[in-house]
Design an enzyme around this catalytic site. Structure first.
Site, PDB file in Angstrom:
ATOM      1  CD  GLU A   1      -1.347  -0.108   3.650  1.00 42.10           C
ATOM      2  OE1 GLU A   1      -2.085   0.881   3.717  1.00 42.10           O
ATOM      3  OE2 GLU A   1      -1.395  -1.053   4.457  1.00 42.10           O
TER       4      GLU A   1
ATOM      5  CB  CYS B   1      -2.068  -4.761   6.561  1.00 38.81           C
ATOM      6  SG  CYS B   1      -1.558  -3.184   7.176  1.00 38.81           S
TER       7      CYS B   1
ATOM      8  CG  HIS C   1      -1.731  -6.916  10.612  1.00 36.09           C
ATOM      9  ND1 HIS C   1      -0.565  -6.489  10.009  1.00 36.09           N
ATOM     10  CD2 HIS C   1      -2.460  -5.794  10.856  1.00 36.09           C
ATOM     11  CE1 HIS C   1      -0.600  -5.175   9.885  1.00 36.09           C
ATOM     12  NE2 HIS C   1      -1.741  -4.730  10.394  1.00 36.09           N
TER      13      HIS C   1
HETATM   14  P1  HMG Z   1      -2.992   6.607  21.449  1.00 37.05           P
HETATM   15  O1  HMG Z   1      -4.447   6.821  21.394  1.00 37.05           O
HETATM   16  O2  HMG Z   1      -2.130   7.813  21.475  1.00 37.05           O
HETATM   17  O3  HMG Z   1      -2.599   5.690  22.668  1.00 37.05           O
HETATM   18  O4  HMG Z   1      -2.507   5.730  20.226  1.00 37.05           O
HETATM   19  P2  HMG Z   1      -3.491   5.164  23.891  1.00 37.05           P
HETATM   20  O5  HMG Z   1      -3.852   6.298  24.763  1.00 37.05           O
HETATM   21  O6  HMG Z   1      -4.579   4.250  23.388  1.00 37.05           O
HETATM   22  O7  HMG Z   1      -2.377   4.299  24.619  1.00 37.05           O
HETATM   23  C1  HMG Z   1      -1.857   3.173  24.012  1.00 37.05           C
HETATM   24  C2  HMG Z   1      -1.675   2.097  25.092  1.00 37.05           C
HETATM   25  O8  HMG Z   1      -0.661   2.561  26.003  1.00 37.05           O
HETATM   26  C3  HMG Z   1      -2.921   1.866  25.953  1.00 37.05           C
HETATM   27  O9  HMG Z   1      -2.925   0.471  26.251  1.00 37.05           O
HETATM   28  C4  HMG Z   1      -2.637   2.687  27.207  1.00 37.05           C
HETATM   29  O10 HMG Z   1      -3.325   2.223  28.355  1.00 37.05           O
HETATM   30  C5  HMG Z   1      -1.142   2.470  27.331  1.00 37.05           C
HETATM   31  P3  HMG Z   1      -4.312  -0.344  26.240  1.00 37.05           P
HETATM   32  O11 HMG Z   1      -5.169   0.289  27.254  1.00 37.05           O
HETATM   33  O12 HMG Z   1      -4.873  -0.202  24.824  1.00 37.05           O
HETATM   34  O13 HMG Z   1      -3.896  -1.747  26.562  1.00 37.05           O
HETATM   35  N1  HMG Z   1      -0.436   3.521  28.114  1.00 37.05           N
HETATM   36  C6  HMG Z   1       0.524   3.228  29.008  1.00 37.05           C
HETATM   37  N2  HMG Z   1       1.032   2.042  29.445  1.00 37.05           N
HETATM   38  C7  HMG Z   1       2.029   2.084  30.379  1.00 37.05           C
HETATM   39  N3  HMG Z   1       2.497   3.251  30.896  1.00 37.05           N
HETATM   40  C8  HMG Z   1       2.024   4.450  30.496  1.00 37.05           C
HETATM   41  C9  HMG Z   1       0.989   4.471  29.496  1.00 37.05           C
HETATM   42  N4  HMG Z   1       0.295   5.451  28.873  1.00 37.05           N
HETATM   43  C10 HMG Z   1      -0.576   4.846  28.026  1.00 37.05           C
HETATM   44  N5  HMG Z   1       2.521   5.579  30.998  1.00 37.05           N
HETATM   45  C11 HMG Z   1      -3.263   4.103  18.627  1.00 37.05           C
HETATM   46  C12 HMG Z   1      -2.813   4.343  20.044  1.00 37.05           C
HETATM   47  C13 HMG Z   1      -3.334   2.608  18.341  1.00 37.05           C
HETATM   48  C14 HMG Z   1      -4.646   4.704  18.418  1.00 37.05           C
HETATM   49  C15 HMG Z   1      -2.259   4.791  17.662  1.00 37.05           C
HETATM   50  O14 HMG Z   1      -0.983   4.225  17.817  1.00 37.05           O
HETATM   51  C16 HMG Z   1      -2.643   4.679  16.206  1.00 37.05           C
HETATM   52  O15 HMG Z   1      -3.468   5.420  15.703  1.00 37.05           O
HETATM   53  N6  HMG Z   1      -2.005   3.736  15.459  1.00 37.05           N
HETATM   54  C17 HMG Z   1      -2.255   3.534  14.050  1.00 37.05           C
HETATM   55  C18 HMG Z   1      -3.477   2.687  13.795  1.00 37.05           C
HETATM   56  C19 HMG Z   1      -3.270   1.240  14.155  1.00 37.05           C
HETATM   57  O16 HMG Z   1      -2.162   0.774  14.279  1.00 37.05           O
HETATM   58  N7  HMG Z   1      -4.379   0.481  14.250  1.00 37.05           N
HETATM   59  C20 HMG Z   1      -4.300  -0.928  14.532  1.00 37.05           C
HETATM   60  C21 HMG Z   1      -5.499  -1.698  14.000  1.00 37.05           C
HETATM   61  S1  HMG Z   1      -5.785  -1.351  12.281  1.00 37.05           S
HETATM   62  C22 HMG Z   1      -4.578  -2.288  11.462  1.00 37.05           C
HETATM   63  O17 HMG Z   1      -3.956  -3.126  12.040  1.00 37.05           O
HETATM   64  C23 HMG Z   1      -4.313  -1.949  10.038  1.00 37.05           C
HETATM   65  C24 HMG Z   1      -3.057  -1.144   9.781  1.00 37.05           C
HETATM   66  O18 HMG Z   1      -1.914  -1.958   9.874  1.00 37.05           O
HETATM   67  C25 HMG Z   1      -3.149  -0.486   8.412  1.00 37.05           C
HETATM   68  C26 HMG Z   1      -3.472  -1.330   7.209  1.00 37.05           C
HETATM   69  O19 HMG Z   1      -4.214  -2.285   7.216  1.00 37.05           O
HETATM   70  O20 HMG Z   1      -2.977  -0.924   6.161  1.00 37.05           O
HETATM   71  C27 HMG Z   1      -2.873  -0.023  10.770  1.00 37.05           C
END
Ligand code: HMG
Length: 403
Positions: free
Chosen positions: A88, A120, A242
């Site tokens: 992609e 992906c 993935h």
């Molecule tokens: P965010 O919203 O900034 O982070 O970004 P958050 O607030 O959700 O925190 C992340 C995790 O860190 C959480 O864990 C927090 O609790 C923890 P969870 O509750 O989910 O288990 N946390 C901490 N832990 C320890 N100590 C601390 C601390 N602070 C927070 N101090 C988000 C997260 C995934 C939204 C962002 O990274 C993002 O937008 N990523 C891109 C999208 C993505 O990867 N999506 C995955 C599913 S879609 C997919 O897989 C397809 C893809 O590969 C694309 C394709 O297909 O082409 C992406």
């Protein structure tokens, strides 16, 4: 010629697997400092430790061809009848990256070369296409490449999940690493969780929605799979997912444990899961290649797998299409893999946050004639990969073999 009994199917699957990444990485803790975040959010919250960073000279063609060059010999190149690139991060709206790669690798000319796109998920669709082709053309091989550079942009929520790298898989009959079995279930949902319009350099992401969709697609697809094929957890020896970031894989494996699963059985799966994320933790998301990097990591780092073991595979591409399918490990699979790959990770160059920002987001700037020359670029001198982008001449990309 071997005469097959009626109903006997040939076994088709992964005969060789290679991986190429750029020479550079950013430590995720440095990113946390640069973005004023608590490092534990990335290290524990996402379970990420490093991100692979590509210079402009290592695009998906250079990386994809380099991954394939590691595994192919002259005999393979004579037998490949199709090259499919799942990506992609395409470099052209029209010409398939597979055509460049076919030429760079000097594969025999009577071959079909195409690019497949569905976020992906593309490389998993490519595997299916390859398998079907070989069912009809028993002695052919197909080269499947998953090549991507995941860029979300500076100071975005996705920034900590970026990465770059390519997986190359040689698909043929009687494979020496793993057989791709027939049982599989796909699911499609028309959702806007992650997409990249043509006018945008970076994807638009509904991050939390995307993680929910990824997990819900997994549980519903796995449930349908277990019903349709009358299988359950006990039919599997390990799972690969993935991995947009490793913590989502951990949530994924936990979501498919039925309530009645014994602690001991859970730990058995979890131990293998941790072997499957060793490489991904140090590379980041490589979109189409991410599931197959997790497979490579499992196979090269887990001592508790044997021939005949069944690996459940979960592929997810935003938008969204997912598939749950499985592989059976071949006799002697370990001897067709590496046991020293971690050295490649240790030998990369660490970037400062400023160097990362300058390198990863550099754009190709053409002069009026449509030229741009990277021949004297230090990234080319430093690269350990076989191919690089040397220049653009009259809007045409020119690649060079350097190793
Ligand atoms: P965010 O919203 O900034 O982070 O970004 P958050 O607030 O959700 O925190 C992340 C995790 O860190 C959480 O864990 C927090 O609790 C923890 P969870 O509750 O989910 O288990 N946390 C901490 N832990 C320890 N100590 C601390 C601390 N602070 C927070 N101090 C988000 C997260 C995934 C939204 C962002 O990274 C993002 O937008 N990523 C891109 C999208 C993505 O990867 N999506 C995955 C599913 S879609 C997919 O897989 C397809 C893809 O590969 C694309 C394709 O297909 O082409 C992406």
């Amino acid at each position: 010629m071997k005469i097959k009994e009626i109903g006997e199917k040939i076994k088709i699957g992964i005969d060789k697997i290679g991986f190429a990444m750029p020479k550079y990485f950013l430590d995720i803790r440095d990113l946390a400092i640069g973005r004023n975040e608590n490092a534990n959010k990335f290290v524990k919250g996402l379970m990420q430790s490093e991100m692979s960073i590509a210079p402009v000279t290592e695009d998906i063609v250079a990386l994809g061809a380099s991954a394939a060059e590691q595994i192919l010999d002259e005999e393979d190149k004579k037998n490949i009848e199709m090259v499919i690139v799942g990506t992609e991060s395409g470099i052209d709206q029209s010409k398939a990256s597979a055509v460049f790669i076919h030429n760079l690798l000097e594969i025999q000319p009577f071959a079909r070369c195409i690019e497949i796109k569905e976020a992906c998920y593309g490389a998993t669709a490519a595997l299916n296409f390859a398998k079907n082709y070989i069912e009809q053309n028993e002695n052919a091989s197909v080269l499947v490449i998953a090549s991507d550079i995941a860029k979300y942009g500076i100071n975005t929520p996705g920034e900590s999940t970026q990465g770059a790298g390519s997986i190359a898989m040689l698909i043929k009959k009687e494979p020496r690493i793993a057989v791709i079995n027939d049982e599989s279930i796909c699911q499609t949902r028309d959702i806007m969780d992650f997409w990249r319009p043509n006018y945008s350099d970076f994807p638009i992401v509904d991050g939390h929605f995307s993680t929910k969709q990824y997990l819900d697609c997994l549980t519903t697809t796995f449930e349908e799979y277990t019903k349709r094929y009358n299988q359950d957890l006990s039919d599997f020896d390990a799972f690969c997912f993935h991995l947009p970031f490793p913590k989502l894989g951990l949530k994924a494996i936990n979501s498919i444990f039925a309530k009645k699963v014994e602690k001991e059985e859970k730990n058995k799966f979890l131990e293998k899961f941790h072997a499957s994320i060793i490489y991904g933790k140090r590379v980041g998301n490589i979109y189409t290649g991410s599931l197959y990097l997790s497979l490579l990591s499992l196979l090269e780092n887990c001592d508790n797998l044997k021939a005949g073991d069944k690996i459940g595979m979960y592929s997810y591409g935003s938008g969204a299409v997912c598939e749950f399918f499985n592989l059976t490990l071949a006799d002697g699979f370990k001897s067709h893999l590496r046991n020293d790959r971690l050295n490649d990770f240790d030998n990369r160059k660490q970037l400062s946050i400023k160097e990362y920002e300058d390198m990863f987001f550099e754009k190709i700037i053409l002069n009026e004639e449509g030229n741009c020359d990277f021949s004297n670029n230090r990234f080319i001198q430093e690269s350990d990969n076989a191919f690089v982008l040397e220049k653009v001449e009259n809007h045409k990309r020119i690649y060079k073999k350097i190793k």
